[in-house]
Design an enzyme around this catalytic site. Structure first.
Site, PDB file in Angstrom:
ATOM      1  N   ARG A 227       0.899  -1.284   0.253  1.00  0.00           N
ATOM      2  CA  ARG A 227       0.011  -0.039   0.183  1.00  0.00           C
ATOM      3  C   ARG A 227       0.864   1.336   0.159  1.00  0.00           C
ATOM      4  NH1 ARG A 227      -4.890  -0.666   4.149  1.00  0.00           N
ATOM      5  NH2 ARG A 227      -3.373  -0.569   5.673  1.00  0.00           N
TER       6      ARG A 227
ATOM      7  N   ASP B 140       0.180   1.135  12.627  1.00  0.00           N
ATOM      8  CA  ASP B 140      -0.314   0.699  11.197  1.00  0.00           C
ATOM      9  C   ASP B 140      -0.203   1.801  10.111  1.00  0.00           C
ATOM     10  OD1 ASP B 140      -1.191  -1.725  12.070  1.00  0.00           O
ATOM     11  OD2 ASP B 140      -3.149  -1.211  12.352  1.00  0.00           O
ATOM     12  N   ASP B 141      -0.064   1.389   8.781  1.00  0.00           N
ATOM     13  CA  ASP B 141       0.233   2.431   7.853  1.00  0.00           C
ATOM     14  C   ASP B 141      -0.967   2.993   7.451  1.00  0.00           C
ATOM     15  OD1 ASP B 141      -1.101   0.313   6.745  1.00  0.00           O
ATOM     16  OD2 ASP B 141       0.318  -0.170   4.925  1.00  0.00           O
TER      17      ASP B 141
ATOM     18  N   ASP C 199      -1.542  -8.565  17.835  1.00  0.00           N
ATOM     19  CA  ASP C 199      -1.652  -7.545  18.712  1.00  0.00           C
ATOM     20  C   ASP C 199      -2.368  -8.378  20.073  1.00  0.00           C
ATOM     21  OD1 ASP C 199      -4.171  -8.277  17.600  1.00  0.00           O
ATOM     22  OD2 ASP C 199      -4.651  -6.275  17.091  1.00  0.00           O
TER      23      ASP C 199
ATOM     24  N   ARG D 168     -10.138 -14.257  15.784  1.00  0.00           N
ATOM     25  CA  ARG D 168      -9.777 -13.620  17.083  1.00  0.00           C
ATOM     26  C   ARG D 168     -10.346 -14.375  18.435  1.00  0.00           C
ATOM     27  NH1 ARG D 168      -6.679  -9.102  15.736  1.00  0.00           N
ATOM     28  NH2 ARG D 168      -7.123  -7.908  17.446  1.00  0.00           N
TER      29      ARG D 168
END
Length: 918
Positions: free
Chosen positions: A671, A743-744, A832, A875
């Protein structure tokens, strides 16, 4: 006649009236007709006249609304003059309006210039203030450098011993051996790195007698050990494995002693040699009892006449040799109370003579008073507790099958290991009765019982205070086990019932830590033996390795733009602009204090004593006055110590620790545009040391991609594979303690980042970040759920925008169970959650959430993985799997978030807030 006349007269009168009426009617009709004629003829003519006149008046610039009197017609010329005057005035008004608009435009331009000048003045003031701060900081740093009287410490440089040494013969009585008279410190300088030479047992005669499983496991762990060297000339320590021997072979002590003396590096006296005898069975021979070498002995069975405190080592038995415990077979630590309050299975060995006993001299047999035999009292008391039915207990003093061979006066093990473990899984406490012989300090049988109890979470209760538990010099066994004198056996039941659930679970959790770290595998046993000796001679552990970053070349130079979404912090800057090169956090300042003054904490808390870290979040903090009275190096107190509000606050970091910077670690995957925008937003961020971009894609960045210049280095790191675990690798390019994992596609304002950094500096052992989540209990399924809904409680802070200490990157990558990292790779998810589990497990504290942000929105960004429905299902699975690995749920709830001190506080006009929006 008269009547007739009257009638006639009346008739004549009525006729006249009728004629008059008719005549008047004719007149009215005629007048009406005439009037209608006039209206129908003249009105159209008049209307036509005036309409034509109106058109002519319009052509002449006049409006005529009706017929004019004769006197008004004389005034037409005057009206025309007035109209011309009106036209002239209108033209002048238009000209004036145009001039007014021009003047307004000029005024607007001048106002813009004024605003620009004001802004430039404010910027100049800010630049001046920042330059003053930089000058002040530089002067402060210069004074600190000139006044520095302590050398800067770093990673120790290895100093190796000489090839030849004078030797160190043991004392005449080998029982008198201690480190000061039987260990050659000259071969082990503090910075030597603790090189260890391990003999190859296959090259010596006793090697053929070794148990194949023990030998194979030992050789495997030796190959992977960081301390082992093949150069015997530089070795600090020499290790030789002599047991466990195969059955029924028994090597005579004299023969073993002779073979040890013939070792190539024995040097006539064998100084700095460690002789290891690992046990696999409860009846392991005490092979070294009458072997007189005067050197270190490490085994699981010791008699009082044999054991030398502070010199020899009581080690755990080698029950199995797997590389990592199978967490799926280990029962959970909760519920705290299990089916049985306590259990015991065993059969006492009555024989008082054995080959081992016969080896003891007559003088040793006669030393002291005969031991008091409490076993009968123990049996009677425990049976009474079982019969009372107050609590469900299980005690068996006779084995159903043949008991395992054991030493005399010892309680033999019953059944197979799998059967014993199944019973212990149902036990809250596990009784361990020490041998009746008081001279037997520890036996393989007792050590095996201890091993199995810790493995499945049954809290050990050791009856007999004379016992020497494994590694007792360093391990605080009172945190994981109860050691009760045998005379108190009648009070054991009361003691066990008095323990609260929280205390009991804390002991069970500590026991699990001890078992995993020091007992569970051949690697852990060998590492622990070396760590015990290394700690005794005060040598630091080997530095933990860092991940070497493979940089991807890239072009930079693109001027970073400004983000309109960045919040203005009013007239406050967020910190001084660093004109000097980025500075790294100091490393390895506690190389020797960790080994000397803080060794017990290191041994009794995760991750153990096996690694030397560059820095940890648990380093001690100086009192406030120390920074003003001789220990102020690196500190930047607010207002020089006088304190202050916003302006003084932003000029210095303050706090309880020295100045520092932070590193941004940004994970990205194909990205580029989103990444470039995120990097540009970091332009001008105070206290930023470096940006490490973890390039998780197998494709390299575009060759024509121009990276922004944000004032600090941008390091693009190439990874070996696409893994979310790469986010937490301890890259060697990360030179600060503080890491901002982001995060980007995360949008954070500068003031939010700075506030998060300041909060983290006060809570260095915790995750400090922005988006909060929590774990919820699924009542129908009796399991855990991952929940991202708005809540007044949270237990996780997502690492897509969070600060944490680099120490946890080491633990995540090299200490945390591999099974967790494997699941992260399998699902491409949950990294995370894994980091939150790890930090809460280490600290037993929840994370800290800052500001009101709950999530991040990235308009125009490509669809993220987190928007998929399967993302949440994975998750849920991750959380429940991690609970199985840890044995319990380490996450803790918190019910508050953090805002700045003066937020929403009314201030005097001469004071400013710490942050405008936080």
């Amino acid at each position: 006649m008269t009547g007739y006349t009257m009638l006639r007269n009346g008739g004549v009168g009525n006729g006249g009236q009728t004629c008059m009426l008719r005549w008047s009617n004719r007149i009215r009709l005629t007048w009406l007709s005439f009037t209608l004629f006039i209206i129908l003829v003249f009105f159209p003519l008049i209307a036509h006249y005036y309409l034509t006149t109106l058109d002519e008046a319009d052509e002449a610039g006049k409006r005529i609304f009706g017929p004019r009197a004769g006197s008004e017609l004389c005034e037409v010329k005057h009206v025309l003059d007035l109209c011309r005057i009106r036209e002239s005035v209108s033209e002048e008004l238009l000209q004036l309006e145009a001039k007014r608009q021009e003047l307004n435009s000029e005024i607007a331009k001048l106002n813009l210039k004024i605003e620009a000048c004001k802004k430039s003045i404010e910027n100049a003031k800010q630049d001046l203030l920042q330059l003053k701060n930089v000058i002040s900081q530089t002067e402060h740093s210069y004074k600190e450098l000139m006044a520095q009287n302590q050398p800067k410490l770093s990673l120790p440089i290895r100093l190796l011993p000489e090839k030849d040494d004078a030797g160190l013969p043991p004392p005449k009585v080998t029982r008198g051996c201690r480190l000061h008279n039987c260990f050659d410190y000259s071969r082990c300088p503090l910075t030597s790195g603790f090189p260890v030479y391990v003999y190859d047992s296959d090259q010596f005669a006793f090697g053929s007698y070794l148990d194949p499983l023990v030998k194979q496991a030992f050789q495997a762990t030796v190959r992977a050990n960081v301390y082992v060297t093949e150069n015997a000339a530089i070795a600090c320590l020499y290790v030789v494995l002599v047991g466990e021997m195969q059955e029924p072979t028994v090597l005579r002590p004299a023969d073993l002693e002779k073979q040890l003396f013939s070792l190539p590096h024995w040097r006539t006296d064998g100084h700095n040699h460690v002789i290891i005898n690992l046990s696999r069975k409860s009846d392991t021979q005490n092979l070294l009892y009458n072997v007189s070498t005067g050197r270190h002995v490490a085994q699981s069975t010791f008699y009082a006449a044999q054991y030398r405190a502070g010199f020899d080592l009581v080690v755990s038995p080698l029950v199995h040799a797997m590389s990592e415990p199978n967490f799926m077979e280990i029962p959970p630590q909760v519920p705290v109370k299990r089916k049985y309050l306590f259990t015991f299975q065993g059969e006492k060995i009555e024989s008082l003579r054995s080959s081992l006993q016969e080896a003891r001299s007559f003088e040793e047999e006669m030393e002291g008073d005969p031991p008091a035999d409490y076993d009968d009292r123990i049996i009677a008391t425990l049976k009474a507790v079982q019969d009372s039915k107050l609590d469900q207990v299980l005690v068996e003093f006779t084995c159903k099958n043949q008991p395992k061979p054991s030493l005399p006066t010892e309680w033999a093990l019953c059944g197979e290991r799998e059967d014993r473990l199944e019973l212990l899984k149902l036990s809250t406490f596990a009784l361990i009765i020490t041998p009746g012989d008081p001279h037997l300090l520890i036996s393989s049988g007792c050590a095996t019982r201890l091993f199995e109890a810790l493995e499945v979470g049954a809290v050990p209760v050791v009856l007999g205070e004379q016992v020497q538990l494994p590694y007792h010099d360093m391990l605080q066994w009172n945190e994981a086990a109860l050691v009760v004198p045998k005379p108190r056996v009648t009070e054991v039941h009361f003691l066990l019932r008095s323990l609260s659930d929280s205390d009991l679970l804390a002991m069970r959790r500590q026991g699990r830590f001890l078992w995993e770290t020091y007992f569970s595998t051949a690697d852990s046993i060998f590492n622990t033996v070396l760590a015990m000796i290394r700690t005794r001679i005060q040598i630091p552990a080997a530095p933990i390795r860092e991940e070497v970053a493979a940089e991807i070349p890239h072009r930079s130079g693109k001027a970073a733009g400004t983000d309109p979404n960045m919040a203005d912090n009013g007239d406050l800057d967020l910190g001084p602009v660093e004109t000097e090169p980025p500075y790294a956090s100091p490393k390895y300042l506690r190389n020797f204090t960790l080994t000397v003054t803080d060794c017990y904490r290191g041994w009794n808390s995760a991750p153990g004593p096996f690694h030397l870290f560059p820095h940890t979040p648990f380093d001690p903090v100086l009192p406030s006055e120390a920074k003003f009275l001789g220990s102020g190096t690196g500190f930047r107190p607010i207002g020089g110590g006088a304190g202050g509000s916003g302006k003084e606050f932003q000029a210095a970091l303050g706090g309880n620790v020295q100045r520092e910077q932070f590193t941004v670690v940004m994970l990205t995957y194909e990205r580029e545009e989103v990444l470039m925008n995120s990097l540009e937003r970091l332009n001008g961020l105070p206290y930023l040391n470096k940006v490490v971009v973890v390039w998780n894609s197998p494709k390299l960045p575009s060759e024509d991609l121009l990276w922004p210049d944000i004032g600090v280095p941008i390091m693009v790191v190439r990874t070996e594979k696409n893994s979310l675990n790469n986010r937490f690798l301890p890259w060697n390019e990360i030179e600060t303690e503080a890491i901002l994992s982001i995060d980007d596609d995360a949008h954070l304002r500068h003031d939010e980042i700075m506030f998060g950094f300041r909060v983290w500096r006060e809570a260095r052992d915790r995750i400090v970040g922005f988006p909060g989540r929590y774990h919820a209990w699924d009542i129908p399924h009796q399991s855990w759920l991952y929940n991202s809904n708005y809540s007044c409680e949270l237990s996780m802070v997502l690492t897509g925008a969070a600060f944490f200490h680099k120490y946890y990157a080491y633990l995540y990558s090299y200490v945390m169970p591999q099974a967790i990292r494997d699941m992260v790779d399998e699902y491409i998810n949950c990294e995370d959650i894994a980091m939150n589990f790890l930090v809460s497990h280490i600290t037993r504290k929840p994370p800290i959430k800052v500001t009101s942000r709950w999530t991040f929105r990235c308009p125009g960004c490509p669809q993220a993985l987190s928007h998929d429905d399967s993302h949440f299902h994975e998750r849920h699975k991750c959380i429940n799997f991690f609970v199985k690995v840890y044995g319990y749920m380490p996450l803790l709830y918190t019910q508050f978030r953090v805002d700045s001190v003066l937020f929403k506080t009314r201030l005097p006009h001469d004071k400013t807030k710490c942050f405008k929006f936080i």
